[in-house]
Scaffold this motif. Structure first.
Motif, PDB file in Angstrom:
ATOM      1  N   VAL A   1     -27.754  17.661   7.883  1.00  0.00           N
ATOM      2  CA  VAL A   1     -27.265  18.887   7.726  1.00  0.00           C
ATOM      3  C   VAL A   1     -27.985  19.502   6.358  1.00  0.00           C
ATOM      4  O   VAL A   1     -28.427  20.964   6.400  1.00  0.00           O
ATOM      5  CB  VAL A   1     -25.763  19.034   7.703  1.00  0.00           C
ATOM      6  N   HIS A   2     -27.870  18.656   5.298  1.00  0.00           N
ATOM      7  CA  HIS A   2     -28.492  19.304   4.155  1.00  0.00           C
ATOM      8  C   HIS A   2     -30.057  19.449   4.197  1.00  0.00           C
ATOM      9  O   HIS A   2     -30.379  20.360   3.783  1.00  0.00           O
ATOM     10  CB  HIS A   2     -28.095  18.119   3.000  1.00  0.00           C
ATOM     11  N   GLN A   3     -30.656  18.507   4.837  1.00  0.00           N
ATOM     12  CA  GLN A   3     -31.931  19.055   5.189  1.00  0.00           C
ATOM     13  C   GLN A   3     -32.185  20.342   5.747  1.00  0.00           C
ATOM     14  O   GLN A   3     -33.204  20.865   5.519  1.00  0.00           O
ATOM     15  CB  GLN A   3     -32.710  17.785   5.711  1.00  0.00           C
ATOM     16  N   ARG A   4     -31.481  20.544   6.936  1.00  0.00           N
ATOM     17  CA  ARG A   4     -31.883  21.525   7.786  1.00  0.00           C
ATOM     18  C   ARG A   4     -31.337  22.868   7.008  1.00  0.00           C
ATOM     19  O   ARG A   4     -31.929  23.641   7.304  1.00  0.00           O
ATOM     20  CB  ARG A   4     -30.994  21.465   9.015  1.00  0.00           C
ATOM     21  N   VAL A   5     -30.335  22.791   6.142  1.00  0.00           N
ATOM     22  CA  VAL A   5     -29.752  23.866   5.412  1.00  0.00           C
ATOM     23  C   VAL A   5     -30.913  24.091   4.480  1.00  0.00           C
ATOM     24  O   VAL A   5     -31.209  25.329   4.223  1.00  0.00           O
ATOM     25  CB  VAL A   5     -28.431  23.627   4.784  1.00  0.00           C
ATOM     26  N   LYS A   6     -31.460  23.381   3.767  1.00  0.00           N
ATOM     27  CA  LYS A   6     -32.501  23.409   2.824  1.00  0.00           C
ATOM     28  C   LYS A   6     -33.807  24.127   3.439  1.00  0.00           C
ATOM     29  O   LYS A   6     -34.383  24.953   2.955  1.00  0.00           O
ATOM     30  CB  LYS A   6     -32.953  22.126   2.034  1.00  0.00           C
ATOM     31  N   ARG A   7     -34.099  23.521   4.439  1.00  0.00           N
ATOM     32  CA  ARG A   7     -35.233  24.225   5.288  1.00  0.00           C
ATOM     33  C   ARG A   7     -34.989  25.467   5.828  1.00  0.00           C
ATOM     34  O   ARG A   7     -36.002  26.352   5.688  1.00  0.00           O
ATOM     35  CB  ARG A   7     -35.626  23.189   6.522  1.00  0.00           C
ATOM     36  N   LEU A   8     -33.770  25.939   6.100  1.00  0.00           N
ATOM     37  CA  LEU A   8     -33.439  27.317   6.559  1.00  0.00           C
ATOM     38  C   LEU A   8     -33.420  28.009   5.209  1.00  0.00           C
ATOM     39  O   LEU A   8     -34.038  29.136   5.389  1.00  0.00           O
ATOM     40  CB  LEU A   8     -31.994  27.436   7.205  1.00  0.00           C
ATOM     41  N   GLU A   9     -32.984  27.813   4.247  1.00  0.00           N
ATOM     42  CA  GLU A   9     -33.020  28.533   2.959  1.00  0.00           C
ATOM     43  C   GLU A   9     -34.789  28.463   2.655  1.00  0.00           C
ATOM     44  O   GLU A   9     -35.142  29.710   2.219  1.00  0.00           O
ATOM     45  CB  GLU A   9     -32.601  27.898   1.739  1.00  0.00           C
ATOM     46  N   GLN A  10     -35.605  27.708   2.590  1.00  0.00           N
ATOM     47  CA  GLN A  10     -36.892  27.753   2.084  1.00  0.00           C
ATOM     48  C   GLN A  10     -37.603  28.722   3.037  1.00  0.00           C
ATOM     49  O   GLN A  10     -38.586  29.552   2.973  1.00  0.00           O
ATOM     50  CB  GLN A  10     -37.508  26.439   2.274  1.00  0.00           C
TER      51      GLN A  10
END
Length: 149
Positions: A37-46
């Motif tokens: 989830v952390h990786q996906r949220v970070k990717r969505l932010e980027q």
């Protein structure tokens, strides 16, 4: 149109409903590990899909009970279309929408009183050389609803 995987849509739906949701709670709600989830949220932010997080304030409780929409129309149609720049120094303007129709922009504003609204209208007309049309909000049954992701 941004292509989003169903799991990303689920994450966005949860964050739109509760931006303060922890990664642990978010992982549980969407059925992934915390690190995933952390990786996906970070990717969505980027990618610019997830623009940020904010606190929503109650206007009445912070001394700004009056909301209004102000349509602005240029007095000189040949003038440069830089109205958002001309008005960005006015903190009472919460949002500026470029619109189709008679007006060029619609502003959403929040002020303390009718007198403060009158003063803001004067400042807008002076700063942007525009005519205004104002609609005062009487009540807000709902606002800032999350989009159907």
């Amino acid at each position: 149109m941004t292509n989003l995987e169903p799991i990303d849509r689920a994450i966005l739906k949860q964050l739109a409903a509760d931006g303060r949701c922890s990664f642990t709670d978010l992982a549980e709600r969407v059925g992934l590990s915390v690190s995933a989830v952390h990786q996906r949220v970070k990717r969505l932010e980027q990618r610019g899909v997830l623009l940020g997080y904010r606190a929503r304030l109650h206007g009445d409780e912070i001394g700004l009970p009056l909301s209004a929409f102000i349509s602005i129309t240029p007095i000189d149609p040949a003038a440069p279309d830089d109205y958002p720049k001309r008005l960005e120094h006015l903190p009472q303007i919460e949002a500026c929408y470029s619109v189709a129709g008679d007006a060029s922009y619609v502003l959403r504003v929040r002020v303390a009183s009718p007198g403060a609204l009158e003063e803001l209208l004067r400042q807008i007309r002076e700063a942007a050389n525009v005519s205004t049309r104002t609609t005062v909000v009487l009540s807000t049954p709902y606002e800032d609803r999350p989009p159907a992701v």
